[in-house]
Structure formats: structure tokens, C-alpha cells
Write a protein that holds these residues in place. Structure first.
Motif, short mmCIF file in Angstrom:
data_model
loop_
_atom_site.label_atom_id
_atom_site.label_comp_id
_atom_site.label_asym_id
_atom_site.label_seq_id
_atom_site.Cartn_x
_atom_site.Cartn_y
_atom_site.Cartn_z
N ARG A 734 0.85 -1.24 -0.16
CA ARG A 734 0.06 0.05 0.04
C ARG A 734 0.68 1.24 -0.03
O ARG A 734 1.84 1.28 0.63
N CYS A 735 0.38 2.20 -0.57
CA CYS A 735 1.20 3.48 -0.76
C CYS A 735 1.26 4.50 0.67
O CYS A 735 0.32 4.53 1.07
N GLN A 736 2.57 4.65 1.06
CA GLN A 736 2.61 5.14 2.59
C GLN A 736 2.08 6.75 2.11
O GLN A 736 1.65 7.23 3.23
N ALA A 737 2.07 7.27 0.99
CA ALA A 737 1.88 8.51 0.83
C ALA A 737 0.38 8.74 0.79
O ALA A 737 -0.44 9.61 1.52
N CYS A 738 -0.52 7.80 0.08
CA CYS A 738 -2.00 8.19 -0.02
C CYS A 738 -2.84 6.85 0.40
O CYS A 738 -4.12 7.13 0.20
N ASN A 739 -2.30 5.65 0.89
CA ASN A 739 -2.98 4.63 1.07
C ASN A 739 -3.88 3.88 -0.10
O ASN A 739 -4.44 3.13 0.34
N ILE A 835 4.58 2.11 -9.42
CA ILE A 835 3.95 3.47 -9.48
C ILE A 835 2.62 3.31 -8.77
O ILE A 835 1.67 2.73 -9.25
N CYS A 836 2.37 4.35 -7.90
CA CYS A 836 1.08 4.25 -7.28
C CYS A 836 -0.04 5.03 -7.99
O CYS A 836 0.36 6.07 -8.57
N THR A 837 -1.01 4.35 -8.34
CA THR A 837 -2.09 4.91 -9.34
C THR A 837 -2.76 6.15 -8.81
O THR A 837 -3.31 6.78 -9.10
N GLY A 838 -2.65 6.10 -7.37
CA GLY A 838 -3.41 6.96 -6.56
C GLY A 838 -2.68 8.42 -6.47
O GLY A 838 -3.50 9.57 -6.74
N CYS A 839 -1.49 8.48 -6.39
CA CYS A 839 -0.62 9.80 -6.28
C CYS A 839 0.65 9.88 -7.11
O CYS A 839 1.14 10.98 -7.17
N GLY A 840 0.95 8.64 -7.92
CA GLY A 840 1.79 8.72 -8.95
C GLY A 840 3.29 8.68 -8.26
O GLY A 840 4.42 8.65 -9.04
ZN ZN Z 1 0.13 6.86 -3.39
#
Ligand code: ZN
Length: 870
Positions: A734-739, A835-840
Motif C-alpha cells: 500500500r502506498c505510504q503517501a496516499c493509502n 507506481i502508485c496509481t493514486g498519487c503517482g
Molecule cells: Zn500513493
């Protein structure tokens, strides 16, 4: 071009230049051919290879390491068909000369050379003094890690000073390497533990220790690691791992007992969750014979209980006047001998029928006292056997042992409970007449291996482990388990079914503290939970109190009731017709995890043992994570909302795959309560508004964390509290920045193309579209470099390629790939990007991953070898 760079037959400088050119142009096939023919042209390839490596050392220190590792692998490959490259054909002196040269290449500047050079030049065959000399040399250069790894690989531990080798690495927070060092040496394990324990002494002087190792330079973080709390945790972990006598680690044991004493004080006089009688049992057993702990107890009693109680205990242990807290001595003087006696808690003898309020609240044993039999003689064992060993019988089975306050977990079973339809037998394993008698052992063996008798348990692996450690004959002649049903697995299946139907997992909400484990199952199936107040009691005391007898009998009997309800109509609970065919969550998992890997000796041994045994052997059952007393959940099943004071924790948890919403600084705490209710989340908070929140969302749904703790420790606490089963695949899922838990996987080539497109790469000339050969080279290099290393395959969702707009580099979420955060130099080293698709945000496998991995080793299931950063 200097003369030294000639090796008979080949111009090394020219060769090196040529190879570097091919390497940077990624012409792998050609590279291989050039290497093979150069090796063949060398009149003395073994000397030639060293000439080459030594030359690189001075010419291009550091830079050519990767290429050189590739060359070493190629040499090993080439050598298999070229006998002239064998050391065996050389004269003794010539061989020794080469070996010494190879040895001197093993320094910290080329950690990757070690395995290859050890093998090619058979360095393990060198005389011990020579090898020791090299270890000394490495040590003198402060290459502590290399010195240790080298001595492990050539097995020098017996000839070295353990302290000298290991202390620097312990100080540098690399205990896992030290564990590797002592792995096959019980005597060193003992010495290591004694050493670590000596550091836990109250007035241990860390500065004095450091001054003995002036070459070891510690960071602030590393210095912080040298403190009794962390050290004693390691001592206990290693004591269990290496089976070390706790008597050797008195400082750590003392510290843990003191902690337990405080815990028991709080539990009894603060929380009032334990009866005083129960408390007294534990405390007496714990501080027996330790005057220092007795004094501590008296101090605690003055603070948390009363001067009078403190005086009673002080008088009981005859503690010296000068060690007593203020007022205690005077109090003793003022009391009569009668008043100084420690009474049992007064009141009428306990009745078998529980209080009315308890009857309302808890599941009740439907048996009278006469039908609960305490078994302590051989005759009684025989009667029990007659009642239980009947074909077609269903038996509820449970065991109790004393909570191991202040010690390594005690494995001594105190009681085995066997419940059949109309009665319960309590086998007293503290009774010498039967505890180790072959009749008892054979009875239990017969019971567990009879396929016509159904045995019900809950989390049986822990019970069985204790049983086996108490009765070694069960291991010597392994018992084949038949007809055993662990209701824990059924419970896990139930939770999975309910999870599927409701869409979100319910962390049980109730007025009191949430029910767990068997008590939760009983509540779910039979309507009321178990009364657990005796759970932590001293099961070795005799006679057992009435409430203990009742508790023990109930724990085994309720299994029959639960099974009766479930088996009447399994379908109604979403369970298969035959409950026995439900595999445990760990079984399913361990099947998955058995993928081909480099294996260490231990796992090979383990495998051999597995093969030798039937699938239902004791060992098999023990393997299944016995630590879990109740059903576990996976990280994504845990959904939380995090206080803004706990942002570090929130990011950590996301990193481990937990679904985390974080409050903004401006958010009111009401927002947390709303989110918790609307999205079924648990609130993690740092304290202050706890009371309000709890009243809004229910006690079980709000967890307060200690703000002074590090995020990693907080995360560990959360994982344990909610029984989260963490695996390596959860890390970075899971992306640390945006979940967000959806990534797009891109190759180096795609990244290169995109970065070039955005003008983020300068030397366009060196980049080519067709990079296939290089990929192969890298894959090979990577697989050779760290065969045991964890591969980064997070358990997340993967976006299709089409999710990325090829023009704008944006995802449907609107986020643009954060290309500017990727250092161009990385492209050379890292083949795959996420690459996180939520925040890039762009992620890649690297040191960060390793760090997280090592921080959660305790709760992760990673092999020993993978856990070291060797
Ligand atoms: Zn993210």
C-alpha cells in the motif's frame, strides 16, 4: 599502457577497456564471448583473473564492481569446461601464492567477491593461521562485518575471540549477523547470551564498553539501541531460540520479573481484573528466594495498596530494616503477630454455583461438581481411560499451564482437561504418581491417535508443543494424530465467511473489552462468552480453588457444545459438510510459501523430517503457528483511522498493508468517530480525547497508543493487538503517501523512455530502445548476487498498462507519475518500478524495503538467512 597490466597472453588494460565498453553498451553476448576467449588465451587463467581484478582495484576503485562480479560468474562458468583453470594442477607454492593474493582482495571494497573467490581459489583449504591473519587484518581495517562473514564462511569461529568478533557488530545494531556467527555453536550461544545479559545490569557502563572499542563509531540511533529494555528482549528471544538456561541470564530475568510484578500490581489493584488470591499465588511464586524482588514488591505495595499489606509482606520475608520504604518498619512494630499474618481472602467457601450476575453474563457449565473428576492416581487414570477411549466418542480437550510471568515461557503442563458428554476429567500433571507414568502417556497417545474418537480443541498446537516437551517419548516414537479437529481452524473459516458476506470485517464491538479466541467463538455460537478471570491463574497450586476447577472444566466442555451446534447444520454457518476437511489458514499459506529457494541446512533438515513423517504427525501440528490463540486477520482486513499525532505510525502501517485513513491537523476528533462508524474503522489515538471517543464508538473500536514510543514499536503493538498475520508480501502493498493499494508495474525501459521524454535524462546517446540483452545480464547478476534475498512482490492490486495515459503520464485518478523523484543513476541498477496509481509516487526495491523487513522480523515469517543483510 604499463607492463604490469600484461598477463601472459592477454593485454589486461586493453581487455578492461573493451569490457567496459561492451558493458555500458549492454552487449552481453559479445561480452561473454570476449571473456571466454580471454580466459582461454591466458596461459595461467587463475593468475590472470587476479591480475585483472588487482588492476581494477587501482584503476577504477569501486566503479567496476558490478562488472567484475559478472566477470567472476563468467569465470566460474567457463572453468567448468577448462581443467587448466583448476588449482589442483598447480604446484604447492604456486597455489599458495595465488590463494594469498585472492585473500588480499577480500576487503570491504568488494563485498561481492567473497563467495566467488572462496570457491575459485579454495580459500577454505588454507591453513588456519593464514585465515586468522586475514580476519585480523579485516578487523584492523574496521571491516567488522566482512571479518565476521569471512570467518563464518570458512568456519573459524572456534579459533576466534567471540567478543572481539561480535561486540562491534552488536554495537552497530547488526545482531542478526552475530546470530549467524553462533548458529552452530552452542558454547558460543551461551557466551553471547551471558554477554548480552551482562549489559542489562542496572549500573552497566556503556561508555566504558565503547572505550574498549575505539574503532567502532556509533550513530545516535545505534547508541540508543544499547539499553536494557531492548537488550533484554533480545536476550529472551535468543534464550528461547537457542534453548539457554535462564539461570545464565539473571539480569534479564530480574528485569522481566520486575516488569511482571508491576503488571500484576496494576492488573489487581489498578484495573481490578484479577482476584487478590490469584495475584498472591503468582507473586509468591515469582519472588520466592529473591530478596531484591521482595523489596521491590514492598515498595510497590506502599504505593498501590496499603502500608499494612506492605508491612505483612515485609515481615513475612524478614526483610532488613534498612531496605524498607519509609513507614513500613514502624508499621510492623505497631501490628500484633496476628495482624501481621497474611490471611487468605476471607469469605465463605466458594460455591460451585457461580454468582447470579456471572450466570447472566457467561456461558455456564451444565454439570454438577460430582461430574467433574480430579484425576491424581493411577486407578483414576484407568477409570478416566475407560470412560474416554470409546469408539465413536467425542472428546473436548484442553490444557492449562502456569502463566510464565518473569520467565521463559514455561512449557510444563499442569492440567489436561478431557470432556465427554456427561462429565469432565481433570488430569493432574503435577501429581508425581501419574505425571510421568507410562500409563498416562500411553493413554494420551492412544486417545490422540485413535481415528474413531473425535478430539476437539482450540489452538491445539500450543498444547501439543508443551505436551511433547514434557513427554519426550512422544517425540522419540512419533505419535500419529488421527481424528483431531481444531476448532480454531473452523473459527478462522467462519470469520472468512462472515467477512465475505458483510464486506467488512467486524472487530467485535461490545461493552467490555472485546472477546477473543475461544471465548469469542463461544459467544458467536452459543450466545455468551466464557468467564476468563481464572485464565491467568496459578495452575500449579494444589488444591485448585473451586473457581479454577470450574474454569478448567468449562474450557473443555464448551468445545462439545460448540461442535454440537455447528455440526448439526454446517451449511447455515457457511461451512463444509465435513468440518474436519477445513484446512488451517497456515496450512494453506505454508503450501504457498514452499517455493523453490536457496535452502539452508536447517530448512533441508526440516524438510527431511517432514518427509519422514505422516502429514498428521505432531511436528506438523506444531509447525502451524502455535502462537496464535485466536483467529488472525490479514493487514488489509485491518481498517483504522489515525489521530494526527500518530502520522508516523499511520505511514508505517500503510507500509505493511494496513488500510489507514489519517486525520488532517485541522480535523476535529469527531471526524474520527464519524469515519469509524461510517467505514467500520478502528480509531488509533494518542490519548486525550479517548474517553469521549470511546463513548461514541464503543470500547473495542478505539485503541490508545503511547506517544513516546517509536512508530515502529507502536506499529508492532497494533499488529499484536489485532492479531494481524504479516508476511513479506504485505510490505509495501500500500502506498505510504496516499493509502492506495493499486500499483502499475513498469520496466526500466519504460521508465527510461518516459524520463527521456520529459527531458530528465542527459546522455541520450547511451540509452537505446532495445535493452533486452542488458535485462538478461542484470537478472543474472541479481540472482547470483542474492540468491536468498527477499524478492519484492507486494500483495497489492496491479493496474493494467492502459491505466496510464501515454501522453500525459497521468492515471484516471488525475495523478501524474512523479518522474522527477527518480534519480537517473537508479535506472542502471533497478530493473522494475512500481507506481502508485493514486498519487503517482514511484517505488522500487532497495534499502528501504530491507529496512522495513528487518524492523518487523519478530512478527514476520522470514527465513534466518534472508533476514541477515549478508
Ligand atoms: Zn500513493
Amino acid at each position: 599502457m604499463s607492463l604490469e597490466r600484461q598477463s601472459k597472453g592477454v593485454d589486461l588494460s586493453a581487455l578492461q577497456e573493451h569490457l567496459c565498453g561492451l558493458w555500458s553498451r549492454k552487449e552481453q553476448k559479445e561480452l561473454r564471448q570476449v571473456l571466454a576467449s580471454s580466459f582461454s588465451q591466458m596461459q595461467e587463467p587463475l593468475a590472470g583473473l587476479l591480475d585483472f581484478l588487482e588492476g581494477c582495484l587501482t584503476v577504477q576503485k569501486g566503479k567496476s564492481t558490478v562488472l567484475n562480479q559478472f566477470i567472476l560468474t563468467e569465470f566460474m562458468r567457463w572453468r567448468t569446461n577448462n581443467a587448466q583453470a583448476s588449482l589442483d594442477v598447480l604446484r604447492e607454492e604456486e597455489r599458495l601464492r595465488l590463494q594469498k593474493r585472492a585473500l588480499s582482495l577480500l576487503t570491504d571494497s568488494h563485498p561481492g567477491y567473497m563467495d566467488a573467490l572462496l570457491e575459485i581459489y579454495q580459500l577454505s583449504s588454507l591453513k588456519t593461521p593464514l585465515l586468522l591473519e586475514h580476519v585480523d587484518f579485516l578487523h584492523d581495517c574496521c571491516c567488522f562485518k566482512e571479518a565476521l562473514m569471512f570467518s563464518v564462511k570458512v568456519e573459524l569461529q572456534k579459533d576466534l575471540d567471540m567478543e572481539k568478533m561480535c561486540v562491534p557488530l552488536i554495537l552497530l545494531d547488526k545482531l542478526s549477523l552475530v546470530e549467524l556467527y553462533v548458529r552452530d555453536h552452542p558454547d558460543l550461544q551461551q557466551r553471547l547470551l551471558k554477554l548480552l545479559d551482562s549489559w542489562c545490569e542496572p549500573n552497566f557502563d556503556i561508555q566504558a564498553l565503547l572505550s574498549r572499542y575505539p574503532n567502532v563509531v556509533l550513530s545516535k540511533h545505534q547508541t540508543h539501541q544499547i539499553q536494557p529494555k531492548l537488550l533484554s528482549k533480545h536476550v529472551f528471544r535468543l534464550m528461547e531460540k537457542f534453548c539457554i538456561d535462564p539461570g545464565l541470564c539473571s539480569n534479564s530475568v530480574y528485569k522481566r520479573k520486575l516488569d511482571s510484578l508491576r503488571f500484576l500490581m496494576y492488573k489487581t489493584f489498578g484495573e481490578k481484573g484479577m482476584s487478590e488470591e490469584n495475584w498472591r499465588d503468582h507473586v509468591q511464586a515469582m519472588i520466592e528466594g529473591n530478596a531484591e524482588l521482595q523489596i521491590q514488591l514492598v515498595q510497590l505495595l506502599v504505593k498501590h495498596c496499603s502500608l499494612k499489606t506492605a508491612a505483612q509482606w515485609a515481615a513475612h520475608y524478614n526483610l532488613p530494616r534498612n531496605r524498607l520504604p519509609l513507614g513500613v518498619w514502624d508499621k510492623i512494630q505497631s501490628l500484633s503477630p496476628k495482624q501481621l499474618e497474611m490471611h487468605a481472602v476471607s469469605g465463605p467457601p466458594e460455591s460451585w454455583i457461580p454468582l447470579h450476575s456471572d450466570q447472566q453474563k457467561y456461558y455456564q457449565l451444565p454439570l454438577s461438581r460430582e461430574n467433574v473428576h480430579f484425576v491424581e492416581t493411577l486407578d483414576e487414570v484407568e477409570q478416566c481411560q475407560e470412560a474416554v477411549l470409546k469408539s465413536g466418542c467425542v472428546v473436548g480437550m484442553d490444557m492449562e499451564w502456569r502463566a510464565g510471568f518473569g520467565t521463559v515461557s514455561s512449557q510444563h503442563v499442569a492440567l489436561i482437561q478431557l470432556a465427554v458428554q456427561d462429565r469432565v476429567f481433570l488430569l493432574d500433571l503435577c501429581a508425581h504418581a501419574i505425571s510421568h507414568h507410562s500409563s498416562t502417556v500411553n493413554f494420551i497417545r492412544a486417545l490422540l491417535s485413535d481415528k474413531n474418537i473425535l478430539k476437539l480443541g482450540y489452538g491445539m498446537s500450543g498444547d501439543l508443543r508443551s505436551l511433547v516437551s514434557m513427554w519426550p517419548e512422544l517425540r522419540e516414537a512419533p505419535m500419529k494424530m488421527e481424528g483431531v479437529l481444531d476448532l480454531l481452524h473452523v473459527h478462522q473459516e467462519l470469520q472468512r465467511c462472515w467477512l465475505g458476506n458483510k464486506g467488512c470485517r467486524s472487530v467485535e464491538v461490545s461493552e467490555g473489552p472485546a472477546e477473543k479466541g475461544l471465548s469469542l467463538l463461544v459467544q458467536q455460537i452459543l450466545g455468551k462468552p466464557l468467564n476468563k478471570t481464572e485464565q491467568l491463574s496459578n495452575w500449579e497450586r494444589r488444591p485448585l480453588r473451586t473457581s479454577q476447577l470450574r474454569y478448567a472444566a468449562t474450557d473443555a466442555y464448551c468445545l462439545l457444545d460448540v461442535y454440537l451446534v455447528l455440526s448439526r447444520n454446517p451449511k447455515a454457518f457457511g461451512l463444509p459438510e465435513d468440518l474436519r476437511c477445513i484446512p488451517s489458514a497456515q496450512q494453506a499459506k505454508s503450501r504457498e510459501e514452499k517455493k523453490p529457494k536457496e535452502k539452508n541446512k536447517q530448512s533441508k533438515r526440516r524438510e527431511a523430517r517432514q518427509k519422514a513423517n505422516e502429514p498428521h504427525s505432531v511436528d506438523d501440528c506444531l509447525k502451524l503457528n502455535s502462537e496464535y490463540e485466536g483467529p488472525t486477520i490479514t493487514p488489509p482486513e485491518l481498517r483504522v483511522v489515525c489521530d494526527n499525532m500518530l502520522q508516523g505510525l499511520g505511514r508505517f502501517l500503510r507500509c505493511l498493508g494496513v488500510d489507514v485513513k489519517m486525520l488532517e491537523n485541522s480535523d476535529d476528533h469527531k471526524v474520527a468517530a464519524e469515519l469509524a462508524r461510517a467505514e467500520g474503522r478502528v480509531i488509533l489515538n494518542a490519548g486525550q480525547p479517548y474517553q469521549t471517543l470511546r463513548s461514541q464508538v464503543g470500547e473495542g473500536r478505539c485503541l490508545t497508543l503511547d506517544c513516546s514510543e517509536k512508530a515502529r514499536d507502536q506499529a508492532m503493538y497494533v499488529l499484536k493487538h489485532f492479531r494481524v498475520h504479516l508476511t513479506t508480501a504485505d510490505i509495501f502493498s500500500r502506498c505510504q503517501a496516499c493509502n492506495c493499494n493499486e500499483y502499475l508495474k513498469l520496466s526500466r525501459e519504460d521508465m527510461t523512455r518516459m524520463m527521456r521524454d520529459r527531458g530528465l535524462l542527459q546522455d541520450i546517446a547511451s540509452e537505446r530502445d532495445d535493452c533486452e540483452p542488458q535485462d538478461e545480464t542484470r537478472a543474472e547478476y541479481n540472482s547470483w548476487r542474492s540468491p536468498e534475498g527477499p524478492m519484492f512482490t507486494p500483495l497489492c492490486r496491479w493496474a493494467p498498462r492502459t491505466a496510464l495515459d501515454p501522453q500525459t503520464f497521468r492515471f484516471p485518478s488525475g495523478a501524474e507519475v512523479q518522474l522527477e523523484t527518480v534519480p537517473p543513476g537508479l535506472l542502471d541498477r533497478i530493473p522494475v518500478y512500481f507506481i502508485c496509481t493514486g498519487c503517482g509516487k514511484v517505488f522500487w526495491e532497495g534499502t528501504h524495503f530491507d529496512r522495513v523487513l528487518s524492523q518487523f522480523q519478530e512478527v514476520l515469517h522470514v527465513s534466518e538467512d534472508a533476514a541477515t543483510d549478508a
